[in-house]
Structures are given as structure tokens and as C-alpha cells.
Scaffold this motif. Structure first.
Motif, PDB file in Angstrom:
ATOM      1  N   GLY A   1       0.808  -1.205   0.000  1.00  0.00           N
ATOM      2  CA  GLY A   1       0.000   0.000   0.000  1.00  0.00           C
ATOM      3  C   GLY A   1       0.843   1.258   0.000  1.00  0.00           C
ATOM      4  N   ALA A   2       1.777   1.341   0.958  1.00  0.00           N
ATOM      5  CA  ALA A   2       2.646   2.517   1.021  1.00  0.00           C
ATOM      6  C   ALA A   2       3.643   2.545  -0.133  1.00  0.00           C
ATOM      7  CB  ALA A   2       3.389   2.543   2.361  1.00  0.00           C
ATOM      8  N   THR A   3       4.148   1.377  -0.520  1.00  0.00           N
ATOM      9  CA  THR A   3       5.110   1.247  -1.621  1.00  0.00           C
ATOM     10  C   THR A   3       4.680   0.086  -2.509  1.00  0.00           C
ATOM     11  OG1 THR A   3       6.896   2.017  -0.185  1.00  0.00           O
ATOM     12  CG2 THR A   3       7.528   0.916  -2.224  1.00  0.00           C
ATOM     13  N   PRO A   4       4.653   0.251  -3.825  1.00  0.00           N
ATOM     14  CA  PRO A   4       4.275  -0.868  -4.701  1.00  0.00           C
ATOM     15  C   PRO A   4       5.197  -2.063  -4.493  1.00  0.00           C
ATOM     16  CG  PRO A   4       4.313   1.193  -5.929  1.00  0.00           C
ATOM     17  CD  PRO A   4       4.902   1.493  -4.589  1.00  0.00           C
ATOM     18  N   ARG A   5       4.622  -3.246  -4.500  1.00  0.00           N
ATOM     19  CA  ARG A   5       5.417  -4.448  -4.268  1.00  0.00           C
ATOM     20  C   ARG A   5       6.480  -4.633  -5.346  1.00  0.00           C
ATOM     21  NH1 ARG A   5       3.604  -9.192  -4.493  1.00  0.00           N
ATOM     22  NH2 ARG A   5       4.820 -10.041  -2.774  1.00  0.00           N
ATOM     23  N   GLU A   6       6.192  -4.156  -6.551  1.00  0.00           N
ATOM     24  CA  GLU A   6       7.145  -4.305  -7.639  1.00  0.00           C
ATOM     25  C   GLU A   6       8.425  -3.518  -7.387  1.00  0.00           C
ATOM     26  OE1 GLU A   6       4.043  -3.411  -7.923  1.00  0.00           O
ATOM     27  OE2 GLU A   6       3.093  -5.157  -8.839  1.00  0.00           O
ATOM     28  N   SER A   7       8.371  -2.509  -6.526  1.00  0.00           N
ATOM     29  CA  SER A   7       9.541  -1.696  -6.227  1.00  0.00           C
ATOM     30  C   SER A   7      10.386  -2.286  -5.101  1.00  0.00           C
ATOM     31  CB  SER A   7       9.110  -0.270  -5.846  1.00  0.00           C
ATOM     32  OG  SER A   7       8.375   0.321  -6.895  1.00  0.00           O
ATOM     33  N   MET A   8       9.920  -3.353  -4.490  1.00  0.00           N
ATOM     34  CA  MET A   8      10.636  -3.962  -3.370  1.00  0.00           C
ATOM     35  C   MET A   8      11.575  -5.054  -3.870  1.00  0.00           C
ATOM     36  SD  MET A   8       7.487  -4.432  -0.705  1.00  0.00           S
ATOM     37  CE  MET A   8       6.277  -3.134  -0.462  1.00  0.00           C
ATOM     38  N   PRO A   9      12.594  -5.394  -3.071  1.00  0.00           N
ATOM     39  CA  PRO A   9      13.451  -6.539  -3.432  1.00  0.00           C
ATOM     40  C   PRO A   9      12.634  -7.821  -3.551  1.00  0.00           C
ATOM     41  CG  PRO A   9      14.448  -5.238  -1.687  1.00  0.00           C
ATOM     42  CD  PRO A   9      13.067  -4.697  -1.875  1.00  0.00           C
ATOM     43  N   THR A  10      13.096  -8.717  -4.396  1.00  0.00           N
ATOM     44  CA  THR A  10      12.351  -9.954  -4.647  1.00  0.00           C
ATOM     45  C   THR A  10      12.165 -10.767  -3.377  1.00  0.00           C
ATOM     46  OG1 THR A  10      13.306 -10.002  -6.871  1.00  0.00           O
ATOM     47  CG2 THR A  10      12.273 -12.017  -6.082  1.00  0.00           C
ATOM     48  N   VAL A  11      13.183 -10.785  -2.526  1.00  0.00           N
ATOM     49  CA  VAL A  11      13.095 -11.547  -1.281  1.00  0.00           C
ATOM     50  C   VAL A  11      11.967 -11.002  -0.405  1.00  0.00           C
ATOM     51  CG1 VAL A  11      14.322 -12.225   0.817  1.00  0.00           C
ATOM     52  CG2 VAL A  11      15.536 -12.137  -1.366  1.00  0.00           C
ATOM     53  N   VAL A  12      11.866  -9.680  -0.313  1.00  0.00           N
ATOM     54  CA  VAL A  12      10.819  -9.065   0.502  1.00  0.00           C
ATOM     55  C   VAL A  12       9.443  -9.368  -0.079  1.00  0.00           C
ATOM     56  CG1 VAL A  12       9.914  -6.881   1.369  1.00  0.00           C
ATOM     57  CG2 VAL A  12      12.381  -7.251   1.270  1.00  0.00           C
ATOM     58  N   GLN A  13       9.331  -9.340  -1.396  1.00  0.00           N
ATOM     59  CA  GLN A  13       8.046  -9.662  -2.028  1.00  0.00           C
ATOM     60  C   GLN A  13       7.587 -11.063  -1.656  1.00  0.00           C
ATOM     61  OE1 GLN A  13       7.704  -8.775  -6.238  1.00  0.00           O
ATOM     62  NE2 GLN A  13       9.282  -7.194  -6.120  1.00  0.00           N
TER      63      GLN A  13
END
Length: 375
Positions: free
Chosen positions: A305-317
């Protein structure tokens, strides 16, 4: 079976009465689904709103007048025309966030194809407005100059024109997104707080021992807490969605509210179980508050919500797929924004059910262990 349902119902009523006699918790629920939702939607720091701007127009040509007329509310206030001598003084006094300086012979140089420069002076102490507003000003000046040139020079027409169409939120109004996201965050927060605080309060007051001598099982006690607190949060979320988001903020809802509330109920099932698990780990309310901070921050900030999941590291996703909030955000965006149906969001519903079942089983095991140690 009838006795089991009767016990769960009576225990649920007890939980509701306990909550009713706790004015602080009631105030937290009302505040979260009214004031917090409204302020999150209307007080967004990175949205340009009524930014004061002044124009220094030394060219006084149709092009410069066209550019000056392109700044209007709600992004900017009505532009104020000033002289060069007033520019620095206005910025120093904080009267303007932006001062656009258009030099003489601007239109002549633009039509002749010669390099032309426009100076933008920014009060960078207003960091949020300065950061987002500079891009707004640059885009407005470029678009107006290009449109003016294409109108007066037939050879300047470009073979390709980019037309931007924003779906689901044509005006890119962040109020639409922030209000609904705040409801989802409040559902997660209050589900954990209410169930965890209820269990710790019973343990500190000694009333949990009274339940141990009654003909009830740990499963019934835990189900009663999950049902009672989950129902309270679900009703509060539905009222907030109807009267605050739809009514006060006038945010349009595209899809089925009932489908979203179904997903919210499954998310509450998971989060209330998580709240009970944290309450069995913590020995006191202050310890529960510290654990709550460690759990809520990742759930809120990394859920998409606060940050798009696509912008996060793959591990965090991948890790956040185990969190119920991630699936509730995806479901909420799909249903409330895009009008998605059950054929689209059934994956999120199934994920919430599986996560809730696992968390409930773990919490029940931990809860039984705690009761056995007390007994």
C-alpha cells in the motif's frame, strides 16, 4: 455441538461487554475509522495543493501570457504578477514557493527555433512542495510552449503524439487511494490490538482463571475473542467506508463492497489470531506494545500500500506473501478501485483463509500452553 455454539456465543457477548466498558478502546476505534481516515486522505504531504506562485513576465507576449494562465487551482494559487526586484524579497518572506521568470524575446526565440530559457526560482525550505511542484511547472511550461509552436508553425507538428489516459483514477486524486488504504491499515492494527489487549487484560485482572473452572475449552475461548473483536472491527470498517469515504470524502467505489468485506473478514480472522499469539508471548501490556510495533510496521509498510510491491526486493516480495495485509491490499485495490469480481480475487481470498488457519492453529497451541501453565 449445540452446547459448543452456546458457549462461544456467551463468551462473545462477554467480550463485547468488556469492550463496551473500556472507553479508551472505544475511542480508539471511533478515532481510527473517522479522524484517521479523513486526515490520511486530505492531508497528504506529497500532493501539490494551493502552492503560491508568482510570475515575472518581461516578454508580455501571447506565449508568456498563455504560460502564466496555465497555473490554476487546486495545484497552484492564482499566479501573482511581480517585478524582478520583488522576486527575492517574496521568496525570502515565504510569500511564494515558486517564481517563474520569463525573459524578454521569449516568444521570438521560440518561434525562430533558437534556444530559449525560462528560470524557475524555488523556495526549497518547503521541501515537499518544491520537490513535486518543480516537475509540475516544468511539464506545464513545456506543454504550453509546444502547443503554441505547433499552432503557429505547421512544420513543427510531431508525427507521434503521446496521450495520457489514467484508468480508475483519471484525476490522479490521492484522496481516493489514501482513504481506502487507511481503512485497510486500521483493520490490521485494531484486529491485533483489541484481541491482544483483551487477553492480557484478563490475565492481569485474574479473570482468565475464572474461565478455567468453567465448562469451556481453550478453542471456544479463543473463537469467542476472534469473533467478537473481528465483528466490531468489521462493522466499524463498513460504516467508515460508507459514511466517511463515500459520504464525506466523496470517493467513488467501483466494485462490490460486500466482496471487500468478505476479504476483510478473512483478514480479521488471521490478524485477530496473530494478536492472541502476541498476547501469549508478552508478559505485560508494555511488552505487548513493543511487540506490536515490531509486527505492525512491516505489515503496513511492506504490504504494497505505502510502496508498490514491484519496487521492493524480490526476497521481501516473497516473504510478505505470508502476511495477510498483503493479500487484503491486493484484494481491496482490485475490488474497490477496479471493480474486480470473485473470478479475479479468489486467489487472495484463498490465501487469507490459509494464512488465517495457520495463524489460528499456532495461536491455539500457544494459548493452550499458557493455560496449562496457569492451571
Amino acid at each position: 455441538m449445540r452446547r459448543t455454539f452456546s458457549n462461544i456465543w456467551q463468551l462473545s457477548v462477554k467480550e463485547l461487554w468488556s469492550l463496551w466498558r473500556d472507553p479508551v478502546m472505544l475511542l480508539l476505534i471511533v478515532f481510527s475509522f473517522t479522524v484517521m481516515v479523513y486526515t490520511a486522505a486530505s492531508a497528504i504531504p506529497d500532493t501539490l495543493n494551493n502552492a503560491p506562485i508568482a510570475i515575472v513576465d518581461e516578454d508580455d507576449s501571447p506565449l508568456s501570457q498563455r504560460i502564466a494562465a496555465a497555473f490554476y487551482p487546486p495545484q497552484f494559487t492564482q499566479p501573482e504578477r511581480i517585478g524582478v526586484a520583488e522576486m527575492d524579497a517574496g521568496l525570502d518572506a515565504g510569500r511564494y514557493t515558486f517564481v517563474l521568470h520569463m525573459p524578454s524575446n521569449l516568444q521570438r526565440d521560440v518561434l525562430a527555433g533558437r534556444p530559449a530559457e525560462v528560470q524557475l526560482n524555488v523556495d526549497a525550505t518547503r521541501m515537499d512542495q518544491a520537490f513535486s511542484g518543480s516537475a509540475y511547472v516544468e511539464q506545464i511550461v513545456s506543454e504550453e510552449a509546444e502547443a503554441f509552436v505547433q499552432r503557429h508553425r505547421t512544420d513543427a507538428a510531431l508525427p507521434v503524439e503521446l496521450v495520457l489516459r489514467a484508468r480508475f483514477n483519471p484525476a490522479l486524486d490521492k484522496t481516493w487511494f489514501s482513504s481506502l488504504l487507511q481503512i485497510i491499515d486500521n483493520i490490521t492494527m485494531l484486529a491485533i490490538i483489541l484481541t491482544g489487549a483483551a487477553l492480557i487484560r484478563e490475565r492481569e485482572h485474574g479473570t482468565i482463571e475464572h474461565l478455567l473452572v468453567m465448562p469451556v475449552t481453550p478453542t471456544q475461548i479463543m473463537l469467542a475473542k476472534v469473533l467478537a473483536m473481528g465483528m466490531v472491527v468489521l462493522v466499524a470498517a463498513a460504516l467508515s467506508l460508507q459514511f466517511v469515504v463515500r459520504g464525506l470524502l466523496e470517493v467513488p467505489i467501483e466494485g462490490s463492497v460486500w466482496l471487500f468485506l468478505t476479504g476483510a473478514a478473512l483478514s480479521l480472522f488471521a490478524n485477530t489470531a496473530l494478536g492472541i499469539y502476541l498476547a501469549t508471548v508478552a508478559r505485560s501490556m508494555p511488552q505487548f506494545g513493543l511487540l506490536l510495533m515490531l509486527v505492525l510496521l512491516p505489515l503496513v509498510l511492506l504490504s504494497g500500500g505505502a510502496t508498490p510491491r514491484e519496487s521492493m526486493p524480490t526476497v521481501v516480495q516473497h516473504l510478505m506473501l505470508a502476511a495477510p495485509t498483503t493479500h487484503l491490499v491486493q484484494l481491496g485495490e482490485g475490488v474497490l478501485y477496479r471493480g474486480a469480481g470473485l473470478d479475479v480475487v479468489w486467489v487472495q481470498l484463498l490465501a487469507l483463509l490459509l494464512i488465517g488457519s495457520v495463524l489460528f492453529a499456532l495461536s491455539l497451541q500457544r494459548f493452550r500452553r499458557m493455560l496449562s501453565q496457569m492451571g
